[in-house]
Write a protein that holds these residues in place. Structure first.
Motif, mmCIF file in Angstrom:
data_model
loop_
_atom_site.group_PDB
_atom_site.id
_atom_site.type_symbol
_atom_site.label_atom_id
_atom_site.label_comp_id
_atom_site.label_asym_id
_atom_site.label_seq_id
_atom_site.Cartn_x
_atom_site.Cartn_y
_atom_site.Cartn_z
ATOM 1 N N HIS A 236 0.850 -1.198 0.000
ATOM 2 C CA HIS A 236 0.000 0.000 0.000
ATOM 3 C C HIS A 236 0.881 1.242 0.000
ATOM 4 N N HIS A 237 0.795 2.027 -1.067
ATOM 5 C CA HIS A 237 1.584 3.257 -1.183
ATOM 6 C C HIS A 237 0.694 4.479 -0.975
ATOM 7 N N ASP A 238 1.097 5.337 -0.055
ATOM 8 C CA ASP A 238 0.483 6.652 0.106
ATOM 9 C C ASP A 238 1.350 7.641 -0.658
ATOM 10 N N ILE A 239 1.011 7.835 -1.919
ATOM 11 C CA ILE A 239 1.824 8.659 -2.802
ATOM 12 C C ILE A 239 1.509 10.131 -2.567
ATOM 13 N N GLU A 240 2.540 10.927 -2.385
ATOM 14 C CA GLU A 240 2.393 12.364 -2.238
ATOM 15 C C GLU A 240 3.219 13.057 -3.310
ATOM 16 N N GLY A 241 2.641 14.079 -3.916
ATOM 17 C CA GLY A 241 3.356 14.757 -4.986
ATOM 18 C C GLY A 241 2.722 16.079 -5.339
ATOM 19 N N VAL A 257 -0.888 17.108 -4.114
ATOM 20 C CA VAL A 257 -1.911 16.072 -4.194
ATOM 21 C C VAL A 257 -1.389 14.817 -3.509
ATOM 22 N N LYS A 258 -2.322 13.902 -3.224
ATOM 23 C CA LYS A 258 -1.953 12.594 -2.697
ATOM 24 C C LYS A 258 -2.886 11.555 -3.293
ATOM 25 N N VAL A 299 -6.434 13.221 -4.671
ATOM 26 C CA VAL A 299 -6.954 14.062 -3.595
ATOM 27 C C VAL A 299 -6.142 15.344 -3.486
ATOM 28 N N SER A 300 -6.818 16.477 -3.491
ATOM 29 C CA SER A 300 -6.163 17.748 -3.250
ATOM 30 C C SER A 300 -5.854 17.873 -1.761
ATOM 31 N N LYS A 301 -4.604 18.130 -1.418
ATOM 32 C CA LYS A 301 -4.247 18.291 -0.012
ATOM 33 C C LYS A 301 -4.811 19.592 0.552
ATOM 34 N N ARG A 305 -10.165 16.408 -0.079
ATOM 35 C CA ARG A 305 -11.150 15.480 -0.623
ATOM 36 C C ARG A 305 -10.774 15.122 -2.064
ATOM 37 N N PRO A 306 -11.276 13.966 -2.561
ATOM 38 C CA PRO A 306 -10.993 13.588 -3.951
ATOM 39 C C PRO A 306 -11.624 14.586 -4.914
#
Length: 439
Positions: A236-241, A257-258, A299-301, A305-306
């Motif tokens: 499970h990857h919680d990708i942040e970028g 975003v994430k 999802v916008s940080k 929310r998505p």
């Protein structure tokens, strides 16, 4: 309306635009290139140890198959050749910009594995490699640029394992899978009134570190037969970028975003059977649970929310392979293999980023024992990728501004792998630890 609200709405619109622009994403991006020896067999029997020390990628229990202290390293050059040609049905204002040109990009994939015998029953090992990857890059201003200009996925995994010989016919192994994952997607964003050649660029990128686990067993019911079963868990990857997309008010909107990505589980089964003292046949099967990937919400940080999603909609994939090994002499072993990959991509979810389809793999290879300690490996394989159709636009999974795009994609790949195996000590020098029993 407050300044914060205005900025929030601007970022929401920017993320949504990026989501539709990246409707055609990386596709099926798994890699099997973990072993020069295994490639020569089309990875048949990899879970039963036929891929050498690197068989730990498929089954950690194979770490118990080599006494002493042994290391193996491989380098695989992957040369993908593919192009995408628009067909009737593509929007008239896009069609004149023509095909993609060569989208394939060559890549070198390193991998390695080391095993060490602690006692007569206990072993430890480490396998490293790239379980996922993708590099495709069409011409910047081709007809499908709004569905993809370039795609890059990079990964790296570290798999420390522990193996235990329960008895003479059963070994078990477990381990961790520590994984790094990074992606960068770029494409054009359509703007009313502009020529497609002037469409501004957009990108989405992010990365993540995470971990999973692996387990397996080997069974040797009698001499000359080995059955192996291995399992790699989902990670499970919680990708942040971040993203950047055109915005009429401020030229460009850039925001954080994430996204959550669950990589597929892998189940591998291998069988190695000696036909005579110098000939072995190997069989392989792999199941990858690509359907678990599903649709990825972006999802916008800022908003929390998505705001859009990436509709991957993969199906499970199945890989079948058969390989034959022959000991030409005490120092030379030759091998060959054939594999069929029933992949996770079909006409419903195929993208311009990776126009993948079912594939056939034909391979040859050999190992040369240079000395008691050093063995050299080399293999070559050709991948036949079935010609396939891409359909994007209204009513499809991939849809940018209801702009239709249809095409035919054709491709193939050549793989060359070289490597070596080195025994740091002679197996005879490894004295088994005494068994102490109290009655």
């Amino acid at each position: 309306m407050t300044g914060v609200t205005i900025r929030a709405l601007a970022l929401a619109g920017a993320v949504a635009a990026m989501g539709t622009a990246t409707g055609a994403q990386a596709g099926a991006f798994g890699l099997r290139e973990q072993s020069a020896q295994g490639l020569g067999l089309s990875y048949a029997g990899a879970a039963s140890g036929a891929a050498g020390v690197s068989s730990m990628f498929w089954n950690p229990a194979t770490v118990t198959m080599r006494p002493g202290f042994t290391s193996e390293q491989s380098l695989t050059f992957v040369n993908l050749s593919a192009d995408i040609r628009p067909t009737a049905g593509t929007a008239p204002f896009l069609a004149p910009f023509g095909d993609s040109g060569e989208i394939g990009q060559g890549a070198v994939l390193p991998s390695g594995a080391t095993s060490y015998q602690l006692t007569d029953r206990l072993y430890v090992g480490l396998q490293t490699g790239a379980p996922y990857g993708l590099v495709t890059k069409p011409r910047p201003d081709w007809a499908g640029s709004i569905y993809g200009r370039s795609s890059r996925i990079f990964s790296l995994s570290f798999n420390p394992v522990v193996g235990y010989k329960v008895n003479d016919w059963l070994s078990i192994g477990v381990g961790a899978n520590i994984e790094y994952f990074r992606l960068t997607l770029r494409q054009a964003v359509p703007v009313a009134g502009l020529s497609p050649a002037l469409y501004p660029p957009a990108f989405l990128k992010g990365d993540s570190w995470s971990a999973g686990w692996t387990a397996g067993a080997t069974i040797t019911p009698w001499e000359g037969t080995v059955l192996g079963v291995g399992y790699r868990s989902s990670v499970h990857h919680d990708i942040e970028g971040s993203f950047a997309v055109p915005n009429p008010a401020i030229a460009f909107a850039v925001g954080a975003v994430k996204a959550n990505l669950n990589t597929p589980e892998k189940l591998s089964v291998g069988l190695t059977q000696a036909i005579n003292p110098v000939t072995r046949i190997n069989l392989g099967f792999e199941w990858d649970n690509w359907s678990r990937v599903g649709d990825i919400a972006i999802v916008s940080k800022l908003l929390g929310r998505p705001v859009t999603e990436l509709p991957l909609k993969f199906k499970d994939s199945y890989f079948y392979s058969v390989g034959l090994e022959y000991d030409w002499s005490p120092n030379l072993t030759v091998r060959g293999g054939f594999g069929y990959d029933d992949g996770p991509i079909d006409n419903s979810n195929r993208s311009v980023r990776l126009p993948d389809s079912d594939r056939y793999l034909v391979s040859v290879g050999g190992s040369y024992r240079w000395s008691d300690k050093l063995t050299l490996n080399a293999s070559y394989a050709h991948v036949f990728i079935q010609k396939n159709r891409i359909v994007a636009g209204p009513g499809q999974n991939y849809n940018v501004g209801n702009i239709p795009f249809t095409a035919i994609a054709d491709g193939s790949a050549d793989l060359v792998s070289v490597g070596f195996r080195y025994a740091w000590d002679s197996p005879a020098s490894v004295a088994p630890a005494p068994l102490v029993r109290k009655y």
